[in-house]
Design an enzyme around this catalytic site. Sequence first.
Site, short mmCIF file in Angstrom:
data_model
loop_
_atom_site.label_atom_id
_atom_site.label_comp_id
_atom_site.label_asym_id
_atom_site.label_seq_id
_atom_site.Cartn_x
_atom_site.Cartn_y
_atom_site.Cartn_z
N HIS A 1 -42.05 18.28 3.12
CA HIS A 1 -41.73 16.75 2.52
C HIS A 1 -41.64 15.96 3.70
O HIS A 1 -41.28 16.15 4.69
CB HIS A 1 -40.52 16.77 1.44
N GLU B 1 -39.35 13.58 4.35
CA GLU B 1 -38.05 13.51 5.08
C GLU B 1 -37.93 14.50 5.94
O GLU B 1 -37.44 14.51 7.31
CB GLU B 1 -36.75 13.44 4.08
N CYS C 1 -35.66 14.32 -2.76
CA CYS C 1 -35.52 15.59 -3.59
C CYS C 1 -34.25 16.10 -3.26
O CYS C 1 -33.81 15.86 -2.38
CB CYS C 1 -36.95 16.09 -3.85
N CYS D 1 -34.70 17.84 0.19
CA CYS D 1 -34.60 16.84 1.04
C CYS D 1 -33.14 16.26 1.39
O CYS D 1 -32.80 16.11 2.49
CB CYS D 1 -35.64 15.69 1.13
#
Length: 161
Positions: free
Chosen positions: A58, A60, A88, A91
Amino acid sequence: MQDESKRHEYFMKMAIDLAASNLESGDGGPFGAVVVRNGEIVGKGSNQVTSTNDPTAHAEVVAIRDACKNLNSFQLEDCEIYASCEPCPMCLGAIYWARAKKLYFAASREDASMAGFDDSYIYEQVPLKPEKRDLKTVQLMKQQAVKVFELWTENELKIPY
């Protein structure tokens, strides 16, 4: 205050631009993030889930990995993270583990859900006891694993984090 606002807009625009550029590159979903320390970008990332076949890639997480590599540190205590969307659960956990001092985000989790990225199921599952989660979970060999923790606590060479 105006300069501070402009600074935040500058870094958030960069995170959003990273998300938008992913639409052109096809590297992953429409998410971007930058890590900033003392007004300087020290890490950046865009979602690379589909291009790397890595569900943890992801934006991040990619940005945190980049910043940690660039700073030669596993902690980002004096850093701020700008994310194009509310992180999310994975993250958010990574941001906490990295010890970032502040998080800024643009789109909300509800906005992401409307685009097909719905994390509500994970948010609902996390607080449940393992035996109540939909993911069948079995605990094995607890005593052996606890022994490793005991060895860790006695280890004088450990680097706490």
